[in-house]
Every structure is written in C-alpha cells, then in structure tokens.
Design a protein around this motif. Structure first.
Motif, mmCIF file in Angstrom:
data_model
loop_
_atom_site.group_PDB
_atom_site.id
_atom_site.type_symbol
_atom_site.label_atom_id
_atom_site.label_comp_id
_atom_site.label_asym_id
_atom_site.label_seq_id
_atom_site.Cartn_x
_atom_site.Cartn_y
_atom_site.Cartn_z
ATOM 1 N N PHE A 200 0.903 -1.210 0.055
ATOM 2 C CA PHE A 200 -0.044 -0.037 0.080
ATOM 3 C C PHE A 200 0.880 1.180 -0.158
ATOM 4 C CE2 PHE A 200 -2.115 3.492 2.400
ATOM 5 C CZ PHE A 200 -3.347 3.647 1.609
ATOM 6 N N SER A 201 1.851 1.166 0.960
ATOM 7 C CA SER A 201 2.748 2.534 0.956
ATOM 8 C C SER A 201 3.452 2.952 -0.348
ATOM 9 C CB SER A 201 3.856 2.058 2.034
ATOM 10 O OG SER A 201 4.610 3.263 2.208
ATOM 11 N N VAL A 202 3.927 1.463 -1.169
ATOM 12 C CA VAL A 202 4.610 2.061 -2.379
ATOM 13 C C VAL A 202 3.634 2.486 -3.378
ATOM 14 C CG1 VAL A 202 5.667 0.759 -4.286
ATOM 15 C CG2 VAL A 202 6.433 0.171 -1.945
ATOM 16 N N PHE A 203 2.487 1.989 -3.485
ATOM 17 C CA PHE A 203 1.503 2.215 -4.390
ATOM 18 C C PHE A 203 1.066 3.716 -4.064
ATOM 19 C CE2 PHE A 203 -3.043 3.003 -5.274
ATOM 20 C CZ PHE A 203 -3.030 2.917 -6.718
ATOM 21 N N ALA A 204 0.625 3.932 -2.866
ATOM 22 C CA ALA A 204 0.015 5.340 -2.312
ATOM 23 C C ALA A 204 0.907 6.257 -2.553
ATOM 24 C CB ALA A 204 -0.749 5.380 -0.953
ATOM 25 N N ASN A 205 2.063 6.245 -1.923
ATOM 26 C CA ASN A 205 3.034 7.104 -1.831
ATOM 27 C C ASN A 205 3.806 7.277 -3.314
ATOM 28 O OD1 ASN A 205 3.211 7.982 1.165
ATOM 29 N ND2 ASN A 205 3.828 5.949 1.309
ATOM 30 N N GLY A 206 4.066 6.408 -4.081
ATOM 31 C CA GLY A 206 4.201 6.318 -5.446
ATOM 32 C C GLY A 206 3.340 7.504 -6.115
ATOM 33 N N LEU A 207 2.022 7.275 -5.888
ATOM 34 C CA LEU A 207 1.161 8.089 -6.477
ATOM 35 C C LEU A 207 1.282 9.541 -5.856
ATOM 36 C CD1 LEU A 207 -1.618 8.298 -8.192
ATOM 37 C CD2 LEU A 207 -2.918 7.779 -6.016
ATOM 38 N N VAL A 208 1.571 9.863 -5.065
ATOM 39 C CA VAL A 208 1.972 11.171 -4.416
ATOM 40 C C VAL A 208 3.011 11.661 -5.224
ATOM 41 C CG1 VAL A 208 2.663 12.437 -2.456
ATOM 42 C CG2 VAL A 208 0.875 10.808 -2.099
ATOM 43 N N LEU A 209 4.072 10.859 -5.458
ATOM 44 C CA LEU A 209 5.405 11.595 -6.190
ATOM 45 C C LEU A 209 4.988 11.639 -7.579
ATOM 46 C CD1 LEU A 209 8.104 8.889 -4.832
ATOM 47 C CD2 LEU A 209 7.535 11.383 -4.131
ATOM 48 N N VAL A 210 3.841 10.912 -8.169
ATOM 49 C CA VAL A 210 3.506 11.055 -9.381
ATOM 50 C C VAL A 210 2.825 12.338 -9.518
ATOM 51 C CG1 VAL A 210 2.107 10.222 -11.268
ATOM 52 C CG2 VAL A 210 3.492 8.743 -10.088
ATOM 53 N N ILE A 211 1.895 12.764 -8.824
ATOM 54 C CA ILE A 211 1.262 13.769 -8.779
ATOM 55 C C ILE A 211 2.020 15.030 -8.512
ATOM 56 C CG2 ILE A 211 -0.494 15.107 -7.312
ATOM 57 C CD1 ILE A 211 -2.155 12.725 -7.039
ATOM 58 N N ILE A 212 3.153 15.048 -7.824
ATOM 59 C CA ILE A 212 3.774 16.091 -7.489
ATOM 60 C C ILE A 212 4.776 16.245 -8.687
ATOM 61 C CG2 ILE A 212 6.082 16.996 -6.258
ATOM 62 C CD1 ILE A 212 4.922 15.453 -3.638
ATOM 63 N N HIS A 213 5.139 15.319 -9.376
ATOM 64 C CA HIS A 213 6.040 15.478 -10.833
ATOM 65 C C HIS A 213 5.049 15.856 -11.719
ATOM 66 C CE1 HIS A 213 8.927 14.499 -13.696
ATOM 67 N NE2 HIS A 213 7.881 13.721 -14.398
ATOM 68 N N ARG A 214 3.880 15.372 -11.862
ATOM 69 C CA ARG A 214 3.103 16.005 -12.917
ATOM 70 C C ARG A 214 2.473 17.351 -12.794
ATOM 71 N NH1 ARG A 214 0.721 11.754 -16.018
ATOM 72 N NH2 ARG A 214 -0.482 13.291 -16.998
ATOM 73 N N PHE A 215 1.829 17.481 -11.754
ATOM 74 C CA PHE A 215 1.184 18.662 -11.406
ATOM 75 C C PHE A 215 1.706 19.916 -10.583
ATOM 76 C CE2 PHE A 215 -1.755 15.180 -12.009
ATOM 77 C CZ PHE A 215 -2.314 15.515 -13.041
ATOM 78 N N GLU A 216 2.876 19.666 -10.046
ATOM 79 C CA GLU A 216 3.485 20.439 -8.876
ATOM 80 C C GLU A 216 4.795 20.854 -9.100
ATOM 81 O OE1 GLU A 216 1.771 22.028 -6.484
ATOM 82 O OE2 GLU A 216 -0.097 21.098 -6.873
ATOM 83 N N ARG A 217 5.171 21.983 -8.829
ATOM 84 C CA ARG A 217 6.745 22.250 -8.734
ATOM 85 C C ARG A 217 7.422 22.372 -7.297
ATOM 86 N NH1 ARG A 217 6.450 28.181 -11.058
ATOM 87 N NH2 ARG A 217 4.786 28.169 -9.402
ATOM 88 N N LEU A 218 8.709 21.899 -7.527
ATOM 89 C CA LEU A 218 9.275 21.824 -6.326
ATOM 90 C C LEU A 218 9.999 23.125 -5.871
ATOM 91 C CD1 LEU A 218 11.090 18.562 -6.389
ATOM 92 C CD2 LEU A 218 9.217 18.800 -5.057
ATOM 93 N N THR A 219 9.231 24.310 -5.986
ATOM 94 C CA THR A 219 9.602 25.592 -5.595
ATOM 95 C C THR A 219 8.909 26.084 -4.502
ATOM 96 O OG1 THR A 219 7.962 26.322 -7.232
ATOM 97 C CG2 THR A 219 10.479 26.242 -8.150
#
Length: 351
Positions: free
Chosen positions: A52-71
């Motif tokens: 669950f952690s790999v799937f759910a936290n991986g999803l969070v990483l995908v969202i941050i990469h696709r829609f957000e900026r690390l600024t």
C-alpha cells in the motif's frame, strides 16, 4: 522510540542464582512463545503495508511530478516526507520475515543495512511530520509575514537538517546492531549487542540513545505538534471562514490520530527500555503490548503522507485529473478543475 523488531524467543531464561544444598537449580523458563507468535501473525500485515505504501506514496510522487513544482515549501516537505516513509517501509518485508521465522536469514551485512534503513526512515518520518506541522503553523498563524520566511532555501535547509539529524541518530543502532547465533534453539538473531562489544562502550551507547530518542523523537515532536495545532485551531476559530468548523474537525482528527497511533507504542517502548521485567508475567504482558502497539504505529507511518496530502482540495483535484486522463470514461462522472493553476499556498481549508 523504535523498540526491537522482534523480541527474541527467550524461552530459556534460567535463573542460576538459586542454591539448594550447595548446588545450582534452574528455575522454570519464562516462555515468550505467546507474544512472539502474536508478533508473527501481526507481521503478515507488514506486507500489505509495504504494498500500500509503495502504491499510495508512489501516486503522491507522480502527482507532485506531473502537476506541481518543487519551488514551494509545502511540496518540498511533502516530497521528503514521502521519501522517508518509503525508506522506512522498504525495511518491513525483511522485518516481517524475521518475525515469522524468529531466525535472521539475510546475513550480518543485511542486518546492519536493514536496521539502518529502518531507523533512518522511522526517525526522519517523525521529524518531517513535525516540520510539516510547524510549516503549516507558520502559513496559517503568521500568514502575512510567513512568505518572507517560507522560502525555497528555508525548506531545503530544514530538510537537510532533518536528514543529518536522522542519519546521526542511526549511528548508535548501526554500531550496536549485529547477528548472533543462539545455540540452544539453533537460530540466528539480528539485534543489538547485549554484552560487551569491541571498540565502544555498549552501556553508554544504549543509555545515550535512550535519552536521545526520549527527548528528540518523542517529547519534542509531541510538544511541537500540540502547540502548532492549538495555535492553528485558535486562528481558524477566530477567523470568519465559512469552513472553519470543518477545518477544526480535521485538525482534531489529525491530532487524535497521531496520538492514538504513535504515543502508545512509545510508552510501551519506554517501559521496555527501563530494564528487565520484575516477573515473567510482566514480561509477557509487555511483549503483547509491544507487538500490538508497534503494528498500529507502523500503520500510521504507512498512511500519514497520503493523509497529509489528499486532505487538501488541490491534491484531490490533481488526483481526479490523473484518473480522468488515464480513464477518459470517468470524465462524465468526475468533476475536474482543468482551467486554473490552483494556488500552492497553504490555507486553513487545506490542512
């Protein structure tokens, strides 16, 4: 506070201090089979937590990469929280196998490596949760002056400090963690030194580590989280926000969930670390409590990054966008905001 991964099945604790007619007579052994069997059964959940952690936290990483900026500060802290959670969860399959077999089969190098990863993820998760709470406190309580403080540099330096402190805190378990063979039950255990060790003072390391964990990873985080959410609650309650009651309920849930999942485990570990139980029955009760509370604490660290992320409307919308893009047929049933760049500023309604 971490506690041992699995209490070694110490079914051979004889007391050779009893004398009768000048001879040694061992007392009956204190069996720990019951709480170790409970731990073995509960450890099956660790596999599901890992997946669950790999799937759910991986999803969070995908969202941050696709829609957000690390600024933005929030995104940088969330990214590090997710990474620390994944680091911690990567050790759980090994821990689960160990608890089920009561036998370490991965060798001495992996014993130290898995132990280091376990503690690094655990310690950093606690501190990143604390840092994220403090940052939200700045964003809400000091909303006018916070932008000057909450810069990208502030986030990077804060994360660097957390990783440094967590890494230094892992030195003690890295030095003490080792494998040893138990001749009576013919099994290998991966645990901390229980006697003397070459090159360092085991007693001083264990004592210093105990107080470090007590103050830095229990009292300090709890004090910061309680203070910050109390200030946030007061600020939101005194505002004219229409959604303030919903926000206050969410704040209450966050605090209660944190205390309910994390504090019992730490209290039991404190009792466990204070010394040997005064009786076999006390040791057995403490063992059962440690197995149960440890599983609950692990569950919290498994879901906390997702919980902290998806309570915000922004991330909920990003998730819907991702699902609609992957499954176009959902577009008729899912409302998605495609036309605006939603603000990355933390507001009370996104807590």
């Amino acid at each position: 506070m971490e506690g041992n991964w699995a209490d070694s099945p110490d079914a051979y604790n004889y007391d050779y201090d009893n004398y009768t007619d000048g001879h040694h007579y061992p007392v009956s052994p204190c069996s720990r089979d019951g709480d170790n069997q409970l731990g073995a059964r509960l450890s099956v959940l660790y596999y599901f937590m890992f997946v669950f952690s790999v799937f759910a936290n991986g999803l969070v990483l995908v969202i941050i990469h696709r829609f957000e900026r690390l600024t933005t500060v929030t995104n940088i802290l969330l990214l590090n929280l997710v990474l620390s959670s994944l680091i911690f969860m990567s050790s759980l399959p090994f821990v689960s196998v160990y608890m089920q077999l009561s036998d370490w089969i991965f060798g001495k190098v992996m014993c130290k490596l898995v132990g280091s990863v376990y503690y690094l993820g655990f310690y950093s998760s606690v501190l990143f949760l604390t840092l994220l709470t403090f940052d939200r406190h700045l964003a809400v309580v000091y909303s006018l002056g916070a932008p000057r403080v909450r810069s990208r540099g502030y986030a990077v330096i804060s994360c660097g400090v957390v990783w440094l402190v967590s890494g230094l805190a892992c030195v003690r378990p890295m030095l003490l963690q080792t494998t040893y063979y138990h001749h009576v039950d013919e099994r290998t255990y991966c645990d901390e030194y229980v006697g003397e060790a070459p090159g360092f003072d085991v007693v001083k390391l264990r004592t210093s580590g105990f107080y470090l964990q007590l103050f830095l990873f229990l009292i300090f985080p709890l004090a910061v989280i309680v203070y910050c959410y109390a200030r946030i609650a007061v600020t939101v309650a005194s505002s004219q926000l229409a959604a303030k009651f919903k926000t206050l309920r969410l704040i209450f849930v966050i605090v209660v969930l944190f205390f309910a999942c994390w504090t019992p485990f730490n209290v039991v570990v404190l009792m466990h670390e204070r010394g040997a139980p005064v009786s076999c029955e006390e040791g057995q009760r403490l063992g059962y409590a440690l197995q149960a509370t440890r599983t609950v604490a692990y569950l919290y660290f498994c879901v906390s990054p997702v919980f902290y992320t998806f309570v915000g409307k922004k991330f909920q919308n990003h998730f819907r966008q991702l699902m609609v893009k992957r499954f176009p047929s959902l577009k008729r049933h899912v409302a998605v905001d495609d036309g605006t760049n939603m603000s990355t500023k933390v507001t009370p309604n996104e807590l």
